[in-house]
Motif scaffolding. Structure first.
Motif, PDB file in Angstrom:
ATOM      1  N   MET A 118       1.016  -1.279  -0.013  1.00 37.43           N
ATOM      2  CA  MET A 118      -0.030  -0.110   0.079  1.00 37.43           C
ATOM      3  C   MET A 118       0.792   1.302   0.029  1.00 37.43           C
ATOM      4  O   MET A 118       2.002   1.149   0.794  1.00 37.43           O
ATOM      5  N   SER A 119       0.425   2.086  -0.619  1.00 35.48           N
ATOM      6  CA  SER A 119       1.150   3.511  -0.883  1.00 35.48           C
ATOM      7  C   SER A 119       0.448   4.663  -1.141  1.00 35.48           C
ATOM      8  O   SER A 119      -0.824   4.358  -1.326  1.00 35.48           O
ATOM      9  N   SER A 120       1.106   5.894  -0.784  1.00 33.52           N
ATOM     10  CA  SER A 120       0.230   7.034  -1.150  1.00 33.52           C
ATOM     11  C   SER A 120       0.951   8.092  -1.979  1.00 33.52           C
ATOM     12  O   SER A 120       2.269   7.790  -2.098  1.00 33.52           O
ATOM     13  N   VAL A 121       0.437   8.810  -2.429  1.00 35.96           N
ATOM     14  CA  VAL A 121       0.898  10.047  -3.323  1.00 35.96           C
ATOM     15  C   VAL A 121       0.775  11.345  -3.071  1.00 35.96           C
ATOM     16  O   VAL A 121      -0.228  11.490  -2.087  1.00 35.96           O
ATOM     17  N   ASN A 145       9.775  13.488  -7.050  1.00 32.30           N
ATOM     18  CA  ASN A 145      11.110  13.517  -6.159  1.00 32.30           C
ATOM     19  C   ASN A 145      11.316  14.868  -5.694  1.00 32.30           C
ATOM     20  O   ASN A 145      12.438  15.365  -5.611  1.00 32.30           O
ATOM     21  N   MET A 146      10.286  15.477  -5.295  1.00 29.88           N
ATOM     22  CA  MET A 146      10.742  16.925  -4.683  1.00 29.88           C
ATOM     23  C   MET A 146      10.985  16.654  -3.044  1.00 29.88           C
ATOM     24  O   MET A 146      11.008  15.324  -2.295  1.00 29.88           O
ATOM     25  N   THR A 182       5.210  11.935  -6.647  1.00 32.13           N
ATOM     26  CA  THR A 182       5.628  10.890  -5.684  1.00 32.13           C
ATOM     27  C   THR A 182       5.518  11.760  -4.248  1.00 32.13           C
ATOM     28  O   THR A 182       5.650  12.898  -4.203  1.00 32.13           O
ATOM     29  N   ILE A 183       5.253  11.107  -3.027  1.00 34.68           N
ATOM     30  CA  ILE A 183       5.549  11.753  -1.845  1.00 34.68           C
ATOM     31  C   ILE A 183       7.096  12.283  -1.560  1.00 34.68           C
ATOM     32  O   ILE A 183       7.891  11.556  -2.108  1.00 34.68           O
ATOM     33  N   VAL A 223       9.424   5.022  -4.999  1.00 33.04           N
ATOM     34  CA  VAL A 223      10.042   5.496  -3.766  1.00 33.04           C
ATOM     35  C   VAL A 223      10.264   4.176  -2.970  1.00 33.04           C
ATOM     36  O   VAL A 223      10.056   2.938  -3.258  1.00 33.04           O
ATOM     37  N   LYS A 224      11.057   4.278  -1.765  1.00 31.24           N
ATOM     38  CA  LYS A 224      11.492   3.246  -1.009  1.00 31.24           C
ATOM     39  C   LYS A 224      10.874   3.538   0.178  1.00 31.24           C
ATOM     40  O   LYS A 224      10.707   4.529   0.785  1.00 31.24           O
ATOM     41  N   PRO A 225      10.323   2.227   0.968  1.00 29.03           N
ATOM     42  CA  PRO A 225       9.889   2.476   2.562  1.00 29.03           C
ATOM     43  C   PRO A 225      10.884   2.618   3.484  1.00 29.03           C
ATOM     44  O   PRO A 225      11.870   2.295   3.194  1.00 29.03           O
ATOM     45  N   SER A 226      10.427   3.420   4.672  1.00 31.39           N
ATOM     46  CA  SER A 226      11.335   3.662   5.665  1.00 31.39           C
ATOM     47  C   SER A 226      11.587   2.513   6.451  1.00 31.39           C
ATOM     48  O   SER A 226      10.788   1.458   6.333  1.00 31.39           O
TER      49      SER A 226
END
Length: 496
Positions: A173-176, A195-196, A342-343, A420-423
């Motif tokens: 699951m992901s958000s934007v 990529n901000m 992207t987030i 993106v990559k997860p923390s």
């Protein structure tokens, strides 16, 4: 003589076949018996015991349908049926077992599970403690194409295993960041991009925030409706990539009174003070000042009051898409064009998002009795056939890029979800702590109320974090001294 020799060859050949056929038949019978013999695959999950039909529908039914000789047993580490008979404390709360220890118990007992399904924090701990089997040799042997897996999943899992792949997650699951194209066009401001940094996004939000009262256009919010002024996001998703610890390992001391936490609080409270982020008071203003309420006043993004908002896959494919598709039928509603990026990330953790969730990571137990079947099951879940079938889900995404596409009729930057990559957590999160001990909510509430005071200007951030540290440490000591009992409400939690 020649004829006699030929007959002799025929006889030898015939005799040879009469000896070989029974051997082949025996081998065939043995193979068939082995393939038909029922094999049990034990899968360990964190919670269960009441009804595992949902988990089975999501992950195991299709495998059992195509593998007739495999019977799957779901083994919960924490059994809800057993918990309901536990005596609650004086506040009516039943103590939550330690989830990690409960998982280890079903992995190391007399009848260990073959597969274990975990979230990110549990997975990292089990990998670190050497309880999981490396999947790298099996992936190489069976030539499983991991290049098709999104970076948000495969790179994240490798990072958590210090370069080794100890598990695979078939879904994530992901958000934007959702943005309203019309607001940016009318403000003459270039829209957000992939990529901000967070500071880039916040500065962009300032440039598109305009108006007053019910006509105010806010630049950004962590949620589509004003809720808690961003406190939840501040303490979780926003700071997760920075690995800012909330409490020490022994859970005896708060770690919030630090320059890193002060900087994070400063970033968010500035946005609130400048009315870039809407507050619950702004929600009340909309309802108080409007003579005719709109159909989506509760949703600041759909109602056109938010330029940018954090949105997940389910929200986009559900509420947002359906509303825009049926805009002509909705009275007093004006549709608009939108897209996603992207987030943002912090400079210290470039490309890392706190909004990627890997909640179903499948790994093989080092003590698995059936490691071959365990791998076959995990490989099946991460294969093309299963991914194609599961890609129809409207709330989560499959991990294979080839099957991630916007729903029919939609067109947006869907790559933003997985570029993106997860923390990688280094300690227990606030949510984890509250799951382990419900009394921890009081520590959180102290911080929430102090954050509100900062947002209103009645306290400085330094004063608030110092006070939270002091009151929080007192509460932690009470919790430690009375782990199974209630902890009295401290003065000041609710402004008293």
């Amino acid at each position: 003589m020649k004829a006699h020799s030929q007959v002799r060859k025929w006889l030898i050949t015939a005799l040879t076949f009469t000896m070989i056929f029974p051997i082949l038949a025996a081998c065939t019978n043995n193979t068939n018996q082995e393939s038909k013999q029922e094999q049990v695959l034990r899968i360990g999950v964190v919670y269960g015991g009441f009804d595992d039909s949902y988990f089975r529908q999501q992950f195991t039914d299709a495998y059992e349908l195509t593998h007739k000789n495999v019977k799957i047993e779901i083994v919960p580490a924490i059994n809800y049926m057993d918990q309901q008979f536990e005596e609650p404390d004086e506040n009516g709360v039943r103590k939550e077992p330690d989830r990690l220890e409960a998982i280890k118990k079903i992995m190391e007992g007399d009848n260990p599970v073959d597969v274990v399904v975990t979230d990110v924090s549990q997975f990292r701990s089990l990998a670190r403690d050497g309880l999981l089997t490396s999947l790298d040799p099996r992936i190489q042997q069976d030539q499983l194409n991991t290049d098709d897996f999104v970076p948000a999943v495969i790179d994240g899992l490798k990072n958590m295993g210090d370069g080794t792949l100890y598990g695979l997650s078939p879904t994530f699951m992901s958000s934007v960041i959702l943005y309203n194209k019309k607001i940016f066009q009318e403000a003459g401001v270039e829209p957000p991009t992939d990529n901000m940094t967070w500071d880039d996004l916040f500065n962009l939000a300032r440039r598109v925030s305009t108006g007053e009262g019910k006509d105010r256009i806010f630049g950004f919010n962590f949620e589509r409706y004003p809720n808690d002024n961003g406190f939840n996001a501040l303490m979780t998703n926003f700071t997760d990539p920075l690995n800012l610890r909330f409490v020490d390992e022994k859970k005896e001391k708060l770690l919030v009174n630090s320059p890193q936490w002060e900087r994070s609080w400063s970033q968010i409270t500035k946005l609130i003070n400048e009315k870039i982020i809407p507050s619950s008071e702004d929600m009340n203003t909309v309802y108080d000042e409007k003579s005719t309420p709109g159909p989506f006043d509760y949703d600041f993004f759909i109602s056109g009051r938010l330029a940018m908002v954090v949105g997940d896959y389910g929200y986009i494919n559900g509420d947002l898409t359906n509303v825009m598709k049926n805009a002509a039928k909705i009275k007093n509603f004006k549709p608009f064009e939108w897209d996603v990026v992207t987030i943002p990330s912090h400079p210290e953790a470039e490309g890392v998002s706190g909004y990627v969730q890997l909640s179903n990571i499948f790994s093989i137990n080092q003590k698995a009795a059936n490691p071959e079947i365990a791998w076959d099951f995990i490989q099946y879940l991460n294969g093309e056939d299963w991914s194609k079938l599961r890609s129809r889900s409207s709330y989560e995404m499959v991990s294979r890029k080839s099957f991630i596409k916007p729903p029919a009729g939609s067109s947006y930057n869907i790559e933003a979800f997985y570029k993106v990559k997860p923390s990688t957590p280094t300690g227990a999160s606030m949510n984890d702590l509250m799951m382990e001990n419900p009394n921890m909510w009081q520590v959180s509430e102290v911080g929430r109320n102090l954050f509100t005071e900062v947002a209103k200007g009645s306290k400085t951030i330094a004063e608030a974090l110092k006070e939270w540290e002091t009151k929080g440490n007192e509460l932690l000591q009470q919790i430690k001294n009375s782990p199974d009992g209630g902890v009295g409400i401290m003065p000041g939690i609710y402004g008293g």
